[in-house]
Design an enzyme around this catalytic site. Structure first.
Site, short mmCIF file in Angstrom:
data_model
loop_
_atom_site.label_atom_id
_atom_site.label_comp_id
_atom_site.label_asym_id
_atom_site.label_seq_id
_atom_site.Cartn_x
_atom_site.Cartn_y
_atom_site.Cartn_z
N GLU B 196 36.21 38.66 36.17
CA GLU B 196 36.26 39.36 34.89
C GLU B 196 36.25 38.43 33.69
OE1 GLU B 196 38.24 40.04 37.46
OE2 GLU B 196 37.64 42.07 38.00
N HIS B 265 47.31 49.59 38.61
CA HIS B 265 45.98 50.21 38.48
C HIS B 265 45.99 51.43 37.57
CE1 HIS B 265 44.98 47.70 41.94
NE2 HIS B 265 43.72 48.06 41.83
C1 LIG Z 1 40.85 41.55 39.00
C2 LIG Z 1 40.36 42.67 39.84
N1 LIG Z 1 39.05 43.00 39.77
C3 LIG Z 1 38.57 44.01 40.51
C4 LIG Z 1 39.39 44.72 41.34
C5 LIG Z 1 38.84 45.85 42.19
N2 LIG Z 1 38.75 45.41 43.56
C6 LIG Z 1 39.74 45.72 44.44
S1 LIG Z 1 39.48 45.06 45.91
C7 LIG Z 1 38.05 44.33 45.45
C8 LIG Z 1 37.27 43.52 46.44
C9 LIG Z 1 38.01 42.32 46.91
O1 LIG Z 1 37.40 41.77 48.01
P1 LIG Z 1 38.04 40.61 48.89
O2 LIG Z 1 38.72 39.63 48.02
O3 LIG Z 1 36.96 40.09 49.76
O4 LIG Z 1 39.18 41.32 49.75
P2 LIG Z 1 39.02 42.47 50.86
O5 LIG Z 1 39.08 43.76 50.14
O6 LIG Z 1 37.77 42.25 51.57
O7 LIG Z 1 40.24 42.33 51.71
C10 LIG Z 1 37.77 44.64 44.13
C11 LIG Z 1 36.58 44.20 43.39
C12 LIG Z 1 40.75 44.36 41.37
N3 LIG Z 1 41.64 45.03 42.11
N4 LIG Z 1 41.20 43.33 40.62
#
Ligand SMILES: Cc1ncc(C[n+]2csc(CCOP(=O)(O)OP(=O)(O)O)c2C)c(N)n1
Ligand SMILES: [Mg+2]
Lengths: 341, 464
Positions: B196, B265
């Site tokens: 972000e 959230h």
């Molecule tokens: C700063 C932020 N940006 C976006 C999100 C929305 N979001 C939640 S999970 C996610 C994906 C994260 O993927 P990863 O780090 O690979 O973890 P996984 O879900 O695969 O365990 C996103 C974009 C968030 N929670 N926080």
């Protein structure tokens, strides 16, 4: 858990003990069954909000739990059910939290993404992608600050997606600069929501993300609990002995959608099926246990039944637990007693 | 003329200093850069260097003297051919002067008053465009209206592009960018890693260079990672550069609580961004406002925050079919005219206001409901005019009470229409607590129709 054992200073056996292998089968099944039940309850509208399941990744937390010392801390993101269960927290309290009930680990205030158990050295449960990485580094800072000969290690988990956040690199630099006892576990399940690692990362060997800071890293088959155990044992020893941080990239896979409403257009069904059939961490361990005559089919069945019952009871009891009392709404905003000392 | 050595200002806040010691004596030859003295300030001991070559002619102030005002001559250096008699010694150190000696000229004699209206210079904001009676309308969800706003502006202006997490292939985590990748391709609809702060800064740079980025935040909760770039870079650079640099950027995404996604959230950032000079902030409620305001935001030469709401995305309404349906930013809208009490709100909290109004009209209470639509500029004129008519005001918002939108409206109304108020202004807000996950607690923490009805009863002195 019985009597407190004599304080261990470092586990040394590089090969998992037989009883650890068998109990790992139990522990991984417990997480799997828990997540299946959580998925059902979500479908029934009993669990609200976001709910990120850990199915497929069980060998990672379970292997590390066998290698870590009790006082080593763990911290992760929102996909945290497996982590808190691996810390030995009662599935009843975890399920109650998912349901938003009074006996939940966070009194029903945090829900799926915000599990905590400080007594068990589990520091959550964080919703902002990447934010747990500097926090985990701070746990390690506190460990180093105490100047113990064998400090606790902060085991800081984050995803492949999180590995692109800026604060991860700010953390790496500090951890390396100050030789903090932190083990970074990148759970590379190949996707961040709908984005594959290849579409998001210029350097896809995530274990090398600490190189410019001089942090050693290694890729590990995160579906193979023995590999996870051996690698984390070594990495923990490295961090504990004052050599600073270590990165382990666990190559793993998530079976479920990202959260509960995921159209899953970004991957093929066959891909998931293939992982489930040929790389499932629980089945792989079971086959090995049987092959090595550490367990037979009958014993396996017994463990499965036992886990099923434990989760059933936990879920049923949690469903009967009350919602938090309305008086809980405005508590815990500040520390309520005066803790000045 | 001998070179004057003065007590230097060694920090932005230093007003006086002490000569801790002289490291030269009269008659010494010095070169530029040689240390002349050690100066002690409240923060540090600093060496004072000679600015030019010369001979130490006179040390005017003794070592050990304190409280020497900045700019007081403390020594004189003689250059080639100069003699001691050339020195005109300035008067002995005076106490710290109250003001700098030469006043800085000002362009206008009238300093702006800080106590009157807390709003920036009022600009006259046009009314909504008149729609002809036979204007073509189509029923659309807020989601579709937002998508069309982006698509139309992208067709119109090559410089507009959309960037964010999951905006392209996934078509938006909340499906707001549906179809954009298909139509505009990956050059203009760009998936990013989870970064972000990086995207916000990259967007600002692209905007400085003349592009018109639409940065989608998956939700505004994650824009907290990026808030430094939004405020320190996007909002302030036009001013800091004296108007040289412009930042035509849009930051958009869902804001506020959804359903049971817990404290991290669920935050409402309305008041946060409304606080910032240099930003414009809109929070559309209906599909047609969503379209008209997002299009206005994209065409606006300033950084504009578009605070959407996940729970409103699927709500449908009639939307004008026109590529040039642009709404003015900074105009509130009266959603329901009434004479007994004014309700002021924005975004999803308007649901509760409208329901309460309907409920109470059956009991003979006639509510006027105002949708602020824009939080900066804030259309206090519309609110004040309404209060002058109804004499009662309830503000409703999902955000926290302290320093919130309702607080700002209250300040404006009591200052402009104090004599018109028949009851104290009452605020309905989210409770002053991080939002809990448990169903029952979450409901208690957010504004509701019941809470709005109660507040109306209070300002009308009615028994509920
Ligand atoms: C700063 C932020 N940006 C976006 C999100 C929305 N979001 C939640 S999970 C996610 C994906 C994260 O993927 P990863 O780090 O690979 O973890 P996984 O879900 O695969 O365990 C996103 C974009 C968030 N929670 N926080
Ligand atoms: Mg991932």
């Amino acid at each position: 858990m019985g009597k407190k054992p004599v304080k261990q200073t470092q586990k040394t056996n590089k090969i998992m003990r037989e009883e650890d292998l068998v109990s790992s089968y139990h522990d991984m099944l417990l997480i799997r069954r828990f997540e299946e039940r959580a998925g059902q309850l979500y479908g029934l509208g009993k669990i609200g909000g976001f709910c990120h399941l850990y199915s497929g990744q069980e060998a990672v937390v379970t292997g590390i739990a066998k290698a870590k010392l009790p006082e080593d801390q763990m911290i992760t993101a929102y996909r945290d059910h497996g982590h808190i269960l691996a810390c030995g927290v009662d599935p009843y309290n975890v399920m109650a939290e998912l349901l938003g009930r009074a006996d939940g680990v966070s009194k029903g205030k945090g829900g799926s993404m915000h599990m905590f158990d400080v007594d068990k050295h589990f520091y959550g449960g964080h919703g902002i992608v990447g934010a747990q990485v500097p926090i985990g580094t701070g746990l390690a800072f506190a460990n180093a600050y105490k100047e113990d000969k064998n400090p606790a290690v902060s085991i800081t988990y984050f995803g492949d997606g999180a590995s692109n956040q800026g604060q991860v690199y700010e953390s790496f630099n500090m951890a390396a600069l100050w030789k903090l006892p932190v083990l970074y576990i990148i759970e590379n399940n190949q996707y961040a929501m709908g984005t594959s690692v290849e579409r998001a990362s210029a350097q896809t060997d995530l274990s090398q993300r600490g190189r410019s800071f001089g942090i050693e890293g290694r890729q590990v088959d995160g579906m193979d609990i023995e590999a996870v155990y051996a690698a984390s044992l070594e990495a923990l020893e490295h961090a504990r002995s004052g050599k600073g941080p270590f990165i382990l990239e666990m190559k793993t896979y998530r079976y479920s959608g990202h959260s509960m409403s995921d159209p899953a257009k970004y991957r093929k069904r066959e891909e998931v099926k293939d992982m489930r059939q040929h790389h499932d961490p629980i089945n792989m361990l079971k086959d090995r246990l049987i092959e090595r005559k550490l367990m037979n089919e009958e014993e396996a069945k017994k463990i499965q039944d036992e886990v099923f019952d434990v989760i059933e009871q936990a879920a049923n009891k949690a469903l009967e637990n009350v919602e938090p009392d309305s008086s809980a709404l405005m508590t815990d905003i500040y520390v309520e007693e005066n803790h000045a000392s | 003329m001998p070179v004057e050595v003065v007590m230097p200002a060694l920090s932005p806040t230093m007003e006086q200093g002490k000569i801790a010691s002289w490291t030269v004596k009269e008659g010494d030859k010095v070169e530029a850069g040689d240390v002349l003295a050690e100066i002690e300030t409240d923060k540090a001991l600093v060496e004072l260097e000679a600015a030019a070559d010369g001979e130490v002619g006179k040390l005017v102030i003794e070592a050990g003297t304190s409280d020497i005002p900045v700019n007081t001559p403390i020594a004189y250096l003689l250059r080639d051919g100069e003699a001691l008699s050339d020195i005109e010694i300035a008067p002995a150190p005076a106490p710290v002067p109250e003001k700098p000696e030469t006043p800085v000229p000002t362009a206008s004699e009238q300093p702006p008053s800080s106590s009157v209206v807390p709003q920036p210079t009022p600009v006259t904001i046009a009314a909504d465009p008149e729609l002809p009676a036979d204007a073509e309308m189509t029923e659309q969800s807020v989601r579709e209206a937002l998508r069309d706003a982006m698509a139309e502006e992208m067709r119109r202006d090559e410089k507009v592009f959309v960037i964010g997490e999951e905006v392209a292939e996934y078509e938006g985590a909340y499906k707001v960018t549906q179809g954009l990748l298909d139509e505009f391709g990956p050059k203009r609809v760009i998936d990013t890693p989870i970064v972000e702060h990086g995207i916000a800064g990259l967007g600002v740079g692209a905007a400085f260079a003349g592009l018109k980025p639409v940065v989608e935040f998956m939700t505004f909760n994650f824009a907290m990672q990026a808030i430094d770039q939004i405020i320190n870079s996007a909002a302030k650079t036009h001013y800091m550069s004296g108007g040289l640099v412009t930042c035509p950027i849009v930051f958009r995404g869902p804001n506020g609580a959804a359903r049971r996604v817990a404290a991290q959230h669920s935050q409402d950032f309305s008041a946060w961004y409304a606080h910032i000079p240099g930003l414009k902030v809109v929070a559309p409620y209906t599909a047609s406002d969503a379209k008209g305001l997002l299009k206005a935001a994209i065409r606006d030469p300033n950084p504009v925050l578009v605070l959407e709401n996940e729970l409103l995305y699927a709500v449908k309404a009639d939307v004008p079919v026109s590529d040039d349906y642009i709404l003015p930013i900074g105009r509130a809208k009266i959603l329901r005219a009434g004479s007994d009490v004014t309700l002021v709100s924005h975004s999803r909290s308007l649901d509760a206001c409208l329901e309460a109004a309907t409920h109470l009209s059956a009991e003979g209470v006639d509510c006027e409901v105002i949708d602020l639509r824009s939080l900066r500029p804030l259309d206090t004129a519309t609110v004040i005019a309404s209060v002058q008519k109804t004499n009662r005001l309830v503000t409703v918002e999902e955000g926290w009470p302290v320093a919130g939108i309702g607080a700002e409206i209250s300040a404006a109304v009591q200052s402009a229409a104090f004599d018109y108020l028949d009851a104290p202004i009452t605020r309905v807000t989210g409770l002053d607590v991080p939002l809990p996950y448990a169903d029952n607690l979450e409901k208690m923490a957010l504004p509701s129709t019941d809470k709005v009805i109660q507040a109306i009863n209070t300002v009308c002195y009615r028994q509920g």
